[in-house]
Design a protein around this motif. Structure first.
Motif, short mmCIF file in Angstrom:
data_model
loop_
_atom_site.label_atom_id
_atom_site.label_comp_id
_atom_site.label_asym_id
_atom_site.label_seq_id
_atom_site.Cartn_x
_atom_site.Cartn_y
_atom_site.Cartn_z
N UNK A 94 1.00 -5.68 -3.13
CA UNK A 94 -0.21 -4.91 -2.81
C UNK A 94 -0.01 -4.21 -1.47
N UNK A 95 -0.29 -2.92 -1.46
CA UNK A 95 -0.20 -2.13 -0.24
C UNK A 95 -1.59 -1.96 0.36
N UNK A 96 -1.72 -2.21 1.67
CA UNK A 96 -2.97 -1.98 2.38
C UNK A 96 -2.71 -0.94 3.47
N UNK A 97 -3.49 0.14 3.42
CA UNK A 97 -3.23 1.21 4.39
C UNK A 97 -4.05 1.02 5.66
N UNK A 98 -3.60 1.68 6.71
CA UNK A 98 -4.32 1.64 7.97
C UNK A 98 -5.63 2.41 7.85
N UNK A 99 -6.55 2.14 8.75
CA UNK A 99 -7.84 2.83 8.73
C UNK A 99 -7.64 4.33 8.91
N UNK A 100 -8.22 5.10 8.00
CA UNK A 100 -8.15 6.56 8.08
C UNK A 100 -9.54 7.14 7.92
N UNK A 101 -9.77 8.29 8.50
CA UNK A 101 -11.07 8.93 8.38
C UNK A 101 -11.31 9.36 6.93
N UNK A 102 -12.58 9.30 6.53
CA UNK A 102 -12.93 9.65 5.16
C UNK A 102 -12.52 11.08 4.81
N UNK A 103 -12.64 11.99 5.77
CA UNK A 103 -12.28 13.38 5.51
C UNK A 103 -10.81 13.51 5.15
N UNK A 104 -9.97 12.75 5.82
CA UNK A 104 -8.53 12.80 5.56
C UNK A 104 -8.23 12.30 4.15
N UNK A 105 -8.86 11.19 3.78
CA UNK A 105 -8.65 10.63 2.45
C UNK A 105 -9.17 11.57 1.36
N UNK A 106 -10.33 12.16 1.62
CA UNK A 106 -10.91 13.10 0.65
C UNK A 106 -9.99 14.30 0.45
N UNK A 107 -9.49 14.85 1.55
CA UNK A 107 -8.58 16.00 1.46
C UNK A 107 -7.30 15.64 0.73
N UNK A 124 -6.86 4.37 -5.73
CA UNK A 124 -7.17 2.97 -5.41
C UNK A 124 -7.22 2.75 -3.90
N UNK A 125 -6.28 3.36 -3.19
CA UNK A 125 -6.28 3.24 -1.72
C UNK A 125 -7.56 3.83 -1.12
N UNK A 126 -7.96 4.98 -1.63
CA UNK A 126 -9.15 5.65 -1.11
C UNK A 126 -10.40 4.83 -1.42
N UNK A 127 -10.44 4.26 -2.60
CA UNK A 127 -11.64 3.53 -3.04
C UNK A 127 -11.76 2.16 -2.39
N UNK A 128 -10.65 1.42 -2.32
CA UNK A 128 -10.74 0.02 -1.88
C UNK A 128 -9.88 -0.31 -0.67
#
Length: 370
Positions: free
Chosen positions: A3-16, A109-113
């Motif tokens: 399972x990969x867990x990403x670092x905290x990123x701003x919502x705008x970055x993930x949305x883009x 999945x990364x963006x959602x959870x």
């Protein structure tokens, strides 16, 4: 699976990120459709390379590392393609889209959870296969790519794992769309196989259903796919099924048909439509089959419908049925693709759908630009 867990990123970055990946996926899907029709088009090959390269770069920017390595090797494969060191093969289409599907699911999945599972062993196995492909072993490419496709999506493997590569049904080479339910895929493969002896008996050039379906998908995509791809595929395969019930001496007659023979031949649309009569899953395809000889001015058959009463799938199929008949005729002299387009526009002006004819012209202009 890890399972990969990403670092905290701003919502705008993930949305883009997810928005760009979706756009690149759709662009690549369209490019692959065009490559199926014009496999040596270097501009298309380079466009596909750029899409994969951009997705890989986007994942690197946000440190979504688990999928980067397999994308790098896919990019290397497409680099060989764009440089002319290997040829485009049909299984490349499946491999590119399946890997992009994996990337989309991973990112979503990364963006959602905030985390996502990934199959590192599968990625390594696919990479190993890609590494085996080079400019010196072209005859092995289809088999190697088929092996990679079946690793990613085992349901595509319709024969035993040790079966020769040429026995594996290739959905990219056929006119069968991707992302079907298992029931839809079984039906479509059945219809495709059913039509092979019928095409031969009717004197059509081999692969008529595949040719019409692939071109139909391409033109439908130019209009943002208003026609359901699966329904369209079924109609493309079975619209001439009824020809098999016509007397061979009528189907293959070289002189003008009598009025009685003409009416008999026209009845094939009813027989074709009856094949789908009790299959509610394909109601829309049945309508396309029933109407594919109708003309927008009301001069077609069997019911003399006019523009607003003819479904879009039938309007498109009417054009492509005539086009394929001109470039792959039974008896008369074969027309070039360019001449066939000119003939259709000249002889069927006001009879074929103006909207779909414009899209057909646009698509053929792009495909025949060289």
């Amino acid at each position: 699976m890890p399972i990969f867990k990403h670092e905290e990123l701003e919502d705008d970055i993930l949305h883009d990120l997810i928005e760009e990946i979706n756009e690149l996926y759709e662009a690549s899907e369209q490019t692959l459709i065009e490559l199926e029709l014009t496999p040596k088009d270097n501009e298309l090959q380079r466009a596909l390379f750029r899409s994969v390269h951009t997705i890989k770069g986007d994942l690197g920017l946000v440190a979504f590392t688990p999928m980067i390595n397999v994308l790098q090797h896919l990019e290397d494969l497409l680099d060989l393609l764009r440089k002319g060191q290997i040829d485009y093969t049909s299984n490349m289409s499946d491999l590119v889209l399946l890997l992009m599907d994996k990337v989309k699911v991973f990112v979503e999945s990364c963006v959602k959870s905030g985390q996502a599972e990934y199959d590192s062993e599968l990625n390594d196995a696919v990479i190993e296969i890609i590494l085996a492909i080079d400019s010196t072993n072209q005859p092995r490419h289809e088999g190697l790519l088929a092996k990679a496709v079946n690793l990613i999506e085992p349901s595509r493997q319709l024969h035993q794992e040790d079966a020769p590569a040429q026995n594996i049904v290739n959905l990219a080479r056929s006119g069968i769309p991707k992302n079907l339910s298992s029931e839809q895929e079984v039906d479509l493969l059945f219809f495709r196989e059913l039509m092979k002896p019928i095409e031969k008996r009717a004197g059509y050039a081999e692969g008529r259903g595949d040719r019409i379906a692939k071109l139909a998908f391409y033109i439908n995509a130019l209009n943002d796919k208003p026609i359901d791809q699966a329904q369209l595929a079924v109609a493309c395969y079975v619209h001439d099924f009824g020809i098999s019930f016509m007397p061979a001496e009528v189907v293959n007659k070289e002189t003008a048909l009598t009025s009685l023979e003409q009416n008999l031949l026209r009845s094939h649309v009813y027989k074709s439509a009856r094949l789908l009569e009790n299959l509610s899953l394909w109601d829309e395809a049945r309508k396309m089959v029933m109407q594919h000889h109708e003309l927008v001015d009301g001069s077609g058959y069997p019911m003399g419908l006019k523009n607003e009463d003819i479904c879009d799938g039938a309007k498109l199929l009417a054009i492509l049925d005539k086009y394929d008949g001109l470039i792959n005729p039974k008896e008369q002299q074969r027309k070039s693709k360019k001449d066939a387009v000119i003939t259709i526009n000249k002889e069927y002006k006001g009879k074929l759908s103006g909207h779909w004819l414009r899209l057909f012209n646009l698509g053929m202009t792009r495909l025949l630009k060289d």
